[in-house]
Design an enzyme around this catalytic site. Structure first.
Site, PDB file in Angstrom:
ATOM      1  N   ALA A  84     -40.136  20.669  27.214  1.00  0.00           N
ATOM      2  CA  ALA A  84     -39.877  19.408  27.847  1.00  0.00           C
ATOM      3  C   ALA A  84     -39.589  18.304  26.563  1.00  0.00           C
ATOM      4  O   ALA A  84     -40.602  18.351  25.806  1.00  0.00           O
ATOM      5  CB  ALA A  84     -40.891  19.040  28.869  1.00  0.00           C
ATOM      6  N   TYR A 152     -35.771  11.406  16.517  1.00  0.00           N
ATOM      7  CA  TYR A 152     -35.829  12.853  17.260  1.00  0.00           C
ATOM      8  C   TYR A 152     -36.796  13.714  16.191  1.00  0.00           C
ATOM      9  O   TYR A 152     -37.585  14.245  16.646  1.00  0.00           O
ATOM     10  CB  TYR A 152     -34.537  13.348  17.688  1.00  0.00           C
ATOM     11  CG  TYR A 152     -34.428  14.619  18.227  1.00  0.00           C
ATOM     12  CD1 TYR A 152     -35.176  15.059  19.257  1.00  0.00           C
ATOM     13  CD2 TYR A 152     -34.009  15.764  17.389  1.00  0.00           C
ATOM     14  CE1 TYR A 152     -35.439  16.299  19.602  1.00  0.00           C
ATOM     15  CE2 TYR A 152     -34.036  17.190  17.722  1.00  0.00           C
ATOM     16  CZ  TYR A 152     -34.606  17.426  18.878  1.00  0.00           C
ATOM     17  OH  TYR A 152     -34.830  18.610  19.206  1.00  0.00           O
ATOM     18  N   ARG A 288     -19.316  11.838   8.702  1.00  0.00           N
ATOM     19  CA  ARG A 288     -20.189  10.827   9.239  1.00  0.00           C
ATOM     20  C   ARG A 288     -21.444  10.794   8.385  1.00  0.00           C
ATOM     21  O   ARG A 288     -21.856  11.733   7.777  1.00  0.00           O
ATOM     22  CB  ARG A 288     -20.745  11.513  10.637  1.00  0.00           C
ATOM     23  CG  ARG A 288     -19.480  11.403  11.666  1.00  0.00           C
ATOM     24  CD  ARG A 288     -19.923  11.992  12.784  1.00  0.00           C
ATOM     25  NE  ARG A 288     -20.762  13.319  12.882  1.00  0.00           N
ATOM     26  CZ  ARG A 288     -21.158  14.160  13.775  1.00  0.00           C
ATOM     27  NH1 ARG A 288     -20.701  13.901  15.044  1.00  0.00           N
ATOM     28  NH2 ARG A 288     -21.609  15.198  13.600  1.00  0.00           N
ATOM     29  N   GLY A 290     -25.060  10.897   7.193  1.00  0.00           N
ATOM     30  CA  GLY A 290     -26.456  11.741   7.514  1.00  0.00           C
ATOM     31  C   GLY A 290     -25.978  13.382   7.774  1.00  0.00           C
ATOM     32  O   GLY A 290     -26.849  14.167   8.268  1.00  0.00           O
TER      33      GLY A 290
HETATM   34  N1  LIG Z   1     -30.569  22.989  22.567  1.00  0.00           N
HETATM   35  C1  LIG Z   1     -30.776  22.950  21.013  1.00  0.00           C
HETATM   36  O1  LIG Z   1     -29.777  23.341  20.150  1.00  0.00           O
HETATM   37  C2  LIG Z   1     -31.939  22.835  20.504  1.00  0.00           C
HETATM   38  C3  LIG Z   1     -32.225  22.851  19.225  1.00  0.00           C
HETATM   39  C4  LIG Z   1     -33.339  22.684  18.612  1.00  0.00           C
HETATM   40  C5  LIG Z   1     -34.475  22.338  19.378  1.00  0.00           C
HETATM   41  N2  LIG Z   1     -34.276  22.417  20.760  1.00  0.00           N
HETATM   42  C6  LIG Z   1     -35.280  21.886  21.627  1.00  0.00           C
HETATM   43  O2  LIG Z   1     -35.701  22.832  22.436  1.00  0.00           O
HETATM   44  C7  LIG Z   1     -36.221  22.153  23.839  1.00  0.00           C
HETATM   45  C8  LIG Z   1     -35.340  22.316  24.863  1.00  0.00           C
HETATM   46  O3  LIG Z   1     -34.201  21.961  24.728  1.00  0.00           O
HETATM   47  P1  LIG Z   1     -32.788  22.146  25.821  1.00  0.00           P
HETATM   48  O4  LIG Z   1     -31.482  22.402  24.992  1.00  0.00           O
HETATM   49  O5  LIG Z   1     -33.236  23.102  26.788  1.00  0.00           O
HETATM   50  O6  LIG Z   1     -32.443  20.674  26.431  1.00  0.00           O
HETATM   51  P2  LIG Z   1     -32.514  20.422  27.985  1.00  0.00           P
HETATM   52  O7  LIG Z   1     -32.494  18.893  28.192  1.00  0.00           O
HETATM   53  O8  LIG Z   1     -31.974  21.365  28.694  1.00  0.00           O
HETATM   54  O9  LIG Z   1     -34.276  20.637  28.350  1.00  0.00           O
HETATM   55  C9  LIG Z   1     -35.489  19.880  28.293  1.00  0.00           C
HETATM   56  C10 LIG Z   1     -35.999  19.521  29.782  1.00  0.00           C
HETATM   57  O10 LIG Z   1     -37.007  18.551  29.503  1.00  0.00           O
HETATM   58  C11 LIG Z   1     -36.990  17.974  30.543  1.00  0.00           C
HETATM   59  N3  LIG Z   1     -37.626  16.476  30.367  1.00  0.00           N
HETATM   60  C12 LIG Z   1     -37.175  15.524  29.527  1.00  0.00           C
HETATM   61  N4  LIG Z   1     -37.960  14.600  29.406  1.00  0.00           N
HETATM   62  C13 LIG Z   1     -39.027  15.001  30.515  1.00  0.00           C
HETATM   63  C14 LIG Z   1     -40.317  14.413  30.652  1.00  0.00           C
HETATM   64  N5  LIG Z   1     -40.659  13.127  30.482  1.00  0.00           N
HETATM   65  N6  LIG Z   1     -41.171  14.729  31.737  1.00  0.00           N
HETATM   66  C15 LIG Z   1     -40.743  16.403  32.052  1.00  0.00           C
HETATM   67  N7  LIG Z   1     -39.533  17.006  31.755  1.00  0.00           N
HETATM   68  C16 LIG Z   1     -38.988  16.326  31.016  1.00  0.00           C
HETATM   69  C17 LIG Z   1     -35.598  17.785  30.989  1.00  0.00           C
HETATM   70  O11 LIG Z   1     -35.260  17.204  32.275  1.00  0.00           O
HETATM   71  C18 LIG Z   1     -34.892  19.249  30.773  1.00  0.00           C
HETATM   72  O12 LIG Z   1     -34.772  19.832  31.621  1.00  0.00           O
HETATM   73  C19 LIG Z   1     -36.408  20.578  23.452  1.00  0.00           C
HETATM   74  O13 LIG Z   1     -37.577  20.379  23.031  1.00  0.00           O
HETATM   75  C20 LIG Z   1     -35.109  20.423  22.279  1.00  0.00           C
HETATM   76  O14 LIG Z   1     -35.950  19.260  21.609  1.00  0.00           O
HETATM   77  C21 LIG Z   1     -33.290  22.334  21.398  1.00  0.00           C
END
Ligand SMILES: NC(=O)c1ccc[n+]([C@@H]2O[C@H](COP(=O)([O-])OP(=O)(O)OC[C@H]3O[C@@H](n4cnc5c(N)ncnc54)[C@H](O)[C@@H]3O)[C@@H](O)[C@H]2O)c1
Length: 322
Positions: A84, A152, A288, A290
């Protein structure tokens, strides 16, 4: 042996549901916790139907510590997979306090609660954003320079250090997995609904009849466009399963990528080919701020310490989306 039960925060999210899917296939029970801010209950319904079982979804904000504690105290969890988070780099610049609350403060509270309830395994979703914008063309190593350039990235880096403290407590284990650019899907029902990554951005443009844009064509890369490491979400889930099942300690921080780079131009071509839109005009815009020329994972630690290697090719990941 008793069945393991894992709590997956962000469990209705893109990556969280893929991890849940694989953990269930491996014979584990899962409880999902998600505020449904970005998460989608239909993804969970898909898993319920696929596995023909009830899957508990606790609709809770991770900043609501009383509600989180209620969830932790009412199950006997083997471990927590903590996905999350808020993950939009641009938005994090506008809302640094909210990113800190969700990504850092709530993670520290979750770790404290895990300790209180004797939950000793913790797998944290970290990100390549902790490396920032390196000016080398070398793959990033876990022990290399860290210089996040967005709130982030910094909130994730700060959270990692708390997770490392937790893991280093005798009797505790886990890791922070640094994902690179996650692509692909195990099923249409589990698709990524965010537009943070290049592939969904390009698809969004095409669906709206707009031309995809390349920012910067004069980078010191083979075709002049930025190179990134695109790793399939099914490989991300597999890395979590390996970490969850590890019987000896694994390093506290591990990159999860493919070790291969693909350029923006290559990705756009793959998406245009997959959508039969090869003739679409592509706009070339200035760089862009960064954006590093090259950001790819050194994956040797994952291979050596976890025996983990990504399986899916970029072509397979992109094909899985259609
Ligand atoms: N998708 C990518 O390319 C990527 C790359 C690197 C890291 N990440 C990390 O992987 C993890 C999952 O990412 P994802 O791509 O599945 O994104 P996503 O947004 O689909 O999943 C994140 C989930 O966290 C939930 N969430 C957000 N805030 C919340 C809160 N306050 N309380 C409870 N739930 C909450 C959202 O509703 C969502 O379902 C994240 O931590 C993200 O930083 C993702």
């Amino acid at each position: 042996m008793n069945r393991e039960t894992w709590l997956i925060t962000g469990g209705a999210g893109y990556i969280g549901t893929h991890i849940a899917d694989l953990f269930i296939q491996d014979g584990k029970d899962v409880v999902l916790l998600d505020s449904l801010y970005q998460g989608l209950e239909p993804r969970v319904n898909y898993l319920r139907k696929k596995h023909n079982q009830e899957i508990l979804l606790e609709v809770v904000d991770i900043r609501d510590y009383t509600a989180v504690e209620n969830v932790l105290s009412s199950h006997n969890f083997t471990g927590i997979v903590h996905t999350a988070a808020l993950k939009a780099v641009g938005e994090s610049v506008e809302k640094p306090d909210e990113y800190k609350e969700v990504n850092y403060t709530a993670t520290t509270k979750l770790l404290e609660l895990a300790q209180k309830y004797g939950i000793k395994k913790f797998l944290f979703s970290s990100t390549a954003a902790v490396y920032g914008s390196p000016d080398t063309m070398e793959p990033c190593k876990e022990n290399g320079p860290l210089a996040p350039i967005s709130p982030y990235g910094s909130t994730k880096l700060d959270a990692e250090s708390k997770v490392t403290e937790f893991i280093n407590t005798p009797g505790y284990s886990g890791t922070s997995l640094r994902f690179f650019n996650v692509v692909g899907t195990a099923a249409q029902e589990l698709l990524d609904n965010s537009v943070e990554n290049l592939v969904p951005i390009v698809l969004g443009k095409l669906n709206n009849g707009q031309a995809p844009v390349i920012f910067g064509i004069d980078y010191p890369t083979q075709d002049g466009t930025c190179v990134r490491d695109y790793v399939d979400v099914r490989d991300i889930a597999a890395a979590h399963l390996v970490a969850a099942n590890a019987t000896s300690p694994i390093p506290p921080i591990i990159n999860v990528g493919t070790g291969r780079g693909a350029s923006v131009r290559e990705i756009i071509k793959l998406v245009l080919d997959a959508t039969n839109k090869a003739d679409t005009e592509v706009i070339e815009a200035p760089r862009r701020a960064g954006d590093p020329a090259f950001l790819c994972a050194d994956v040797s630690l994952a291979a050596k310490e976890m025996g983990f290697k990504s399986k899916y090719s970029l072509e397979e990941s992109i094909r899985s989306l259609f």
